[in-house]
Design a protein around this motif. Structure first.
Motif, PDB file in Angstrom:
ATOM      1  N   LEU B 101      46.766 -12.871  25.339  1.00  6.51           N
ATOM      2  CA  LEU B 101      48.157 -12.394  25.297  1.00  6.51           C
ATOM      3  C   LEU B 101      48.407 -11.466  24.100  1.00  6.51           C
ATOM      4  O   LEU B 101      49.204 -10.538  24.204  1.00  6.51           O
ATOM      5  CB  LEU B 101      49.105 -13.587  25.223  1.00  6.51           C
ATOM      6  CG  LEU B 101      49.653 -14.061  26.559  1.00  6.51           C
ATOM      7  CD1 LEU B 101      50.342 -15.394  26.420  1.00  6.51           C
ATOM      8  CD2 LEU B 101      50.609 -13.041  27.154  1.00  6.51           C
ATOM      9  N   PRO B 105      49.921  -7.889  25.536  1.00  7.43           N
ATOM     10  CA  PRO B 105      51.223  -8.575  25.447  1.00  7.43           C
ATOM     11  C   PRO B 105      52.195  -8.212  26.560  1.00  7.43           C
ATOM     12  O   PRO B 105      53.266  -8.800  26.648  1.00  7.43           O
ATOM     13  CB  PRO B 105      51.771  -8.121  24.086  1.00  7.43           C
ATOM     14  CG  PRO B 105      51.069  -6.853  23.785  1.00  7.43           C
ATOM     15  CD  PRO B 105      49.749  -6.872  24.492  1.00  7.43           C
ATOM     16  N   TYR B 111      51.122 -14.371  30.892  1.00  4.76           N
ATOM     17  CA  TYR B 111      52.276 -15.239  30.618  1.00  4.76           C
ATOM     18  C   TYR B 111      52.304 -16.385  31.627  1.00  4.76           C
ATOM     19  O   TYR B 111      52.575 -17.528  31.281  1.00  4.76           O
ATOM     20  CB  TYR B 111      53.583 -14.436  30.685  1.00  4.76           C
ATOM     21  CG  TYR B 111      53.809 -13.589  29.457  1.00  4.76           C
ATOM     22  CD1 TYR B 111      54.342 -14.145  28.297  1.00  4.76           C
ATOM     23  CD2 TYR B 111      53.474 -12.240  29.441  1.00  4.76           C
ATOM     24  CE1 TYR B 111      54.533 -13.365  27.161  1.00  4.76           C
ATOM     25  CE2 TYR B 111      53.658 -11.457  28.314  1.00  4.76           C
ATOM     26  CZ  TYR B 111      54.190 -12.033  27.181  1.00  4.76           C
ATOM     27  OH  TYR B 111      54.364 -11.277  26.048  1.00  4.76           O
ATOM     28  N   TYR B 114      49.588 -18.899  30.777  1.00  2.97           N
ATOM     29  CA  TYR B 114      49.980 -19.711  29.621  1.00  2.97           C
ATOM     30  C   TYR B 114      51.079 -20.702  30.050  1.00  2.97           C
ATOM     31  O   TYR B 114      51.070 -21.876  29.656  1.00  2.97           O
ATOM     32  CB  TYR B 114      50.477 -18.786  28.504  1.00  2.97           C
ATOM     33  CG  TYR B 114      50.679 -19.466  27.164  1.00  2.97           C
ATOM     34  CD1 TYR B 114      50.170 -20.730  26.892  1.00  2.97           C
ATOM     35  CD2 TYR B 114      51.385 -18.816  26.142  1.00  2.97           C
ATOM     36  CE1 TYR B 114      50.351 -21.332  25.654  1.00  2.97           C
ATOM     37  CE2 TYR B 114      51.572 -19.414  24.900  1.00  2.97           C
ATOM     38  CZ  TYR B 114      51.055 -20.668  24.669  1.00  2.97           C
ATOM     39  OH  TYR B 114      51.249 -21.268  23.449  1.00  2.97           O
ATOM     40  N   LYS B 126      59.054 -24.322  27.312  1.00  5.71           N
ATOM     41  CA  LYS B 126      58.230 -23.169  26.973  1.00  5.71           C
ATOM     42  C   LYS B 126      57.611 -22.552  28.226  1.00  5.71           C
ATOM     43  O   LYS B 126      57.505 -21.319  28.321  1.00  5.71           O
ATOM     44  CB  LYS B 126      57.141 -23.585  25.972  1.00  5.71           C
ATOM     45  CG  LYS B 126      56.382 -22.393  25.416  1.00  5.71           C
ATOM     46  CD  LYS B 126      55.557 -22.744  24.215  1.00  5.71           C
ATOM     47  CE  LYS B 126      54.769 -21.527  23.723  1.00  5.71           C
ATOM     48  NZ  LYS B 126      54.002 -21.796  22.513  1.00  5.71           N
ATOM     49  N   GLU B 129      60.254 -20.382  29.756  1.00  2.00           N
ATOM     50  CA  GLU B 129      60.512 -19.191  28.926  1.00  2.00           C
ATOM     51  C   GLU B 129      59.372 -18.178  29.058  1.00  2.00           C
ATOM     52  O   GLU B 129      59.603 -16.976  29.124  1.00  2.00           O
ATOM     53  CB  GLU B 129      60.663 -19.596  27.454  1.00  2.00           C
ATOM     54  CG  GLU B 129      61.896 -20.438  27.164  1.00  2.00           C
ATOM     55  CD  GLU B 129      63.178 -19.627  27.218  1.00  2.00           C
ATOM     56  OE1 GLU B 129      63.098 -18.397  27.157  1.00  2.00           O
ATOM     57  OE2 GLU B 129      64.247 -20.247  27.357  1.00  2.00           O
ATOM     58  N   LEU B 130      58.144 -18.682  29.082  1.00  2.00           N
ATOM     59  CA  LEU B 130      56.986 -17.785  29.209  1.00  2.00           C
ATOM     60  C   LEU B 130      57.014 -17.044  30.541  1.00  2.00           C
ATOM     61  O   LEU B 130      56.780 -15.838  30.596  1.00  2.00           O
ATOM     62  CB  LEU B 130      55.685 -18.585  29.098  1.00  2.00           C
ATOM     63  CG  LEU B 130      55.246 -18.962  27.684  1.00  2.00           C
ATOM     64  CD1 LEU B 130      54.199 -20.063  27.727  1.00  2.00           C
ATOM     65  CD2 LEU B 130      54.686 -17.749  26.942  1.00  2.00           C
ATOM     66  N   GLU B 133      59.617 -14.472  30.436  1.00  2.00           N
ATOM     67  CA  GLU B 133      59.161 -13.340  29.609  1.00  2.00           C
ATOM     68  C   GLU B 133      58.241 -12.439  30.446  1.00  2.00           C
ATOM     69  O   GLU B 133      58.347 -11.220  30.386  1.00  2.00           O
ATOM     70  CB  GLU B 133      58.410 -13.888  28.376  1.00  2.00           C
ATOM     71  CG  GLU B 133      57.972 -12.843  27.368  1.00  2.00           C
ATOM     72  CD  GLU B 133      59.115 -12.221  26.586  1.00  2.00           C
ATOM     73  OE1 GLU B 133      60.192 -12.837  26.501  1.00  2.00           O
ATOM     74  OE2 GLU B 133      58.917 -11.104  26.082  1.00  2.00           O
TER      75      GLU B 133
END
Lengths: 231, 288
Positions: B101, B105, B111, B114, B126, B129-130, B133
Motif C-alpha cells: 500500500l 497508495p 485497500y 487490507y 478499520k 474505512e479501508l 478509502e
C-alpha cells in the motif's frame, strides 16, 4: 493563568468543558494546528463554528463513536498504520451462540457467565467486559440470597410456586441464565456476526460448554445450600 | 515443433489458472521447471498452483525463494500476503500489505485486501474505512464494495446495506460475488426460499464449486416444506427457541388446570417437536 483555566464552578461545568473540547478540539486543531491543552474552551467552540459551520452535533452518538469505535473516520495516514502487533495474541473466534445458549440453559446463571467470560478471553476484551460479568455474578448472588432470606423473596417464591408448580426455582434460575446469554450476545454481537461473515473457524464448544455446565451447576447448588443453611 | 520458452509457459499456465485448471497447469509447468529450476516466473506460477490447491507450506517456501531473487515482484508479494493470511500469520500479513500500500497508495485492490485482513482480525471499523478509502480511487471497485457490504451486514445497517448492494447490482450485475452477497442479504432478511433460488443460480454458473453446491444444498433443505415448523428458529434463531420453551412451560401449566389428559398430550407433542427440531434437518440432508 493556570488557575483561570482550571477553576470550574462544579463538576457539571467541568464535564461540559471537557465534552466541548472532546468534540470541537479536533476540528480546530485540523484547521489551525495544535493549540495546547489549556486553550480556552469557548475560544475552541467559536473557532469551530467559524471553521466548520455545517458540522453536525450529536453528542451521545459522537462520544460513543469516539470512545467505542476509535473515531468516526480515519485519515489515510492513520489507516496505513499497523493495527496488529506480535506481542498481542490475535483475536480468536468466539464460541457459537448455540454453545452459549445451551450452556446457559443447562448450566444456570453461573454456567452462562462462565462461557461468556471464555468468549471475552478469546475476543481479547476481558478487561472491557469484567465490570459486566462481575455485576451479573453479584446480581445472581444477591437475587438468590434475597429469594431465600427476605420476606419479599418468600412472597415471590410463593407466587412462583402457585403459578408454575414445584419446579419454579429451577425455571427462575434458567430464565436468569438465558437473560445473561442475551446480555452476552448483545456485548459480543459484532464479533459473533464478524465470525460468520468473515468465515472464521469457531472452536468446538462441547468441552468448554460441558465444563461450564458442570461447574456452574455445582456452584449454584452449593451457594443455594449455603444460603438456605444460614437461614 | 520448438519447445515453449519459459515466458510462453508462464503465460499459458497463467491462462489455465484463470480457468481453475490446476492439474493441466502443473503438467505443463513440470518439464519447464525441470529444465530451468531457478526461473522466477516459473517458480511463481508453481507457487500459485500450490496456493490454489491449498498446499500453503509449499507455496510459501517457493514464493520466499522468488522474493529472495526479486523482492520487488508485485505478484509474488501479493501471493506472499495471501499465504500469510491463509496461515493466520496476521501480523506478518499486515506488514506485507502495508508495504504494497505504501508503494501503490491509490490501488483500491490493496485497500480491499487490507480490509479483508482487518475483517478476519475483527477490526471492523478499520475494515470499513479501508474499503471506503479504496472506493475513493475507484467507486465501482467490486472488492471494496464487497467489503463495505459485508461490514454493513455485520453491523446490521439495513439502509446502508441496500445502498452498497445496489452499487454491486448496478456495477457488477454479472459477478458471482454479487449473487453471493445477494444470497447472504436474503438469508439475513429470513427469505430462505429466494436465497435458495439465487444459490441454485450460483451452482448453474459454477457447477464445480463445492462451496456453492453445499450452500445450495443447505438452502434447499432449509426451504423444504417439511421444515416449515422450524420457521421461527430460522428467522429469529435462539431467541425463538427460548420463547417457544417459555410458551410451552406456561402453556403446560395452564393446561394442567384444565385437564391432565390435555396436558399429557401437549407434553408429547412438545417433546416430539423438540426431537424433530434437532433431527429432521439431518435426516433431510441424507434424503435429498
Amino acid at each position: 493563568m493556570i488557575l483561570s483555566h482550571f477553576s470550574h464552578a462544579d463538576a457539571t461545568h467541568l464535564l461540559f468543558n471537557m465534552v466541548t473540547l472532546f468534540i470541537f478540539g479536533p476540528v480546530v486543531e485540523q484547521g489551525l494546528g495544535p493549540l495546547g491543552a489549556s486553550d480556552s474552551i469557548s475560544g475552541i467552540l467559536f473557532a469551530a463554528i467559524v471553521l466548520a459551520p455545517e458540522m453536525r452535533i450529536s453528542l451521545l452518538i459522537d462520544v460513543y463513536w469516539r470512545v467505542e469505535k476509535g473515531g468516526r473516520t480515519m485519515s489515510r495516514d492513520s489507516l496505513l498504520q499497523p493495527s496488529l502487533s506480535n506481542q498481542d495474541k490475535p483475536v480468536a473466534a468466539p464460541y457459537s451462540v448455540q454453545a452459549t445458549f445451551l450452556t446457559g440453559f443447562f448450566g444456570g446463571p453461573f454456567g452462562a457467565i462462565a462461557i461468556q467470560v471464555l468468549n471475552s478471553i478469546r475476543l481479547r476484551r476481558l478487561t472491557r467486559d469484567v465490570p459486566i460479568w462481575t455485576a451479573l455474578v453479584l446480581v445472581t448472588l444477591a437475587a438468590i440470597w434475597a429469594l431465600h432470606q427476605t420476606d419479599s423473596g418468600g412472597e415471590i417464591r410463593t407466587w412462583f410456586t402457585e403459578t408454575l408448580g414445584d419446579r419454579n426455582l429451577r425455571l427462575a434460575y434458567r430464565l436468569l441464565a438465558l437473560s445473561f446469554v442475551a446480555v452476552g450476545y448483545f456485548l459480543h454481537r459484532v464479533e459473533q456476526r464478524s465470525t460468520d461473515h468473515a468465515g472464521l473457524t469457531r472452536p468446538n464448544g462441547w468441552g468448554a460448554g460441558l465444563a461450564c455446565v458442570f461447574g456452574g451447576s455445582i456452584l449454584l447448588v452449593v451457594y443455594v445450600l449455603l444460603v438456605m443453611g444460614t437461614k | 515443433m520448438d519447445p515453449l520458452t519459459p515466458g510462453q509457459v508462464v503465460l499459458q499456465v497463467a491462462a489455465l489458472l484463470e480457468r481453475g485448471r490446476t492439474d493441466q497447469a502443473r503438467s505443463l509447468l513440470k518439464p519447464a521447471l525441470a529444465a530451468d529450476p531457478d526461473h522466477t516466473g516459473l517458480l511463481l506460477q508453481s507457487a500459485w498452483i500450490d496456493y490454489l490447491d491449498d498446499c500453503y507450506d509449499g507455496a510459501l517456501s517457493t514464493v520466499n525463494q522468488v522474493l529472495l531473487a526479486d523482492p520487488d515482484d508485485e505478484s509474488a508479494r501479493i501471493l506472499h500476503f495471501e499465504l500469510l493470511l491463509q496461515k493466520s500469520q496476521y501480523t506478518d500479513a499486515e506488514q506485507a500489505i502495508l508495504g504494497l500500500l505504501r508503494e501503490y497508495p491509490q490501488d483500491p485492490h490493496y485497500y480491499a485486501r487490507y480490509a479483508n485482513l482487518m475483517l478476519k482480525t475483527m477490526n471492523l471499523t478499520k475494515a470499513g474505512e479501508l474499503a471506503r478509502e479504496g472506493l475513493k480511487y475507484d467507486p465501482e471497485n467490486a472488492d471494496c464494495l464487497t467489503i463495505v457490504t459485508i461490514c454493513d451486514f455485520i453491523e446490521q445497517r439495513r439502509g446502508t446495506t441496500s445502498h452498497a448492494m445496489q452499487q454491486m447490482l448496478v456495477n457488477h450485475p454479472q459477478s458471482l460475488r454479487t449473487l453471493l452477497l445477494l444470497v447472504v442479504a436474503l438469508e439475513e432478511r429470513g427469505d430462505i426460499r429466494s436465497a435458495s433460488r439465487v444459490s441454485q443460480e450460483l451452482v448453474r454458473a459454477e457447477p464445480g464449486n463445492e462451496h456453492f453446491v453445499e450452500m445450495a444444498r443447505e438452502f434447499r433443505i432449509q426451504s423444504h416444506w417439511s421444515m416449515l415448523p422450524m420457521r421461527p428458529m430460522q428467522r429469529w434463531g435462539w431467541g425463538a427457541s427460548a420463547a417457544i420453551w417459555l410458551a410451552a412451560v406456561f402453556g403446560l401449566r395452564a393446561l394442567r388446570g384444565v385437564s391432565e389428559t390435555l396436558a399429557w398430550m401437549f407434553t408429547v407433542v412438545f417433546v416430539l417437536y423438540v426431537i424433530y427440531s434437532w433431527t429432521w434437518s439431518r435426516i433431510l440432508r441424507r434424503l435429498l
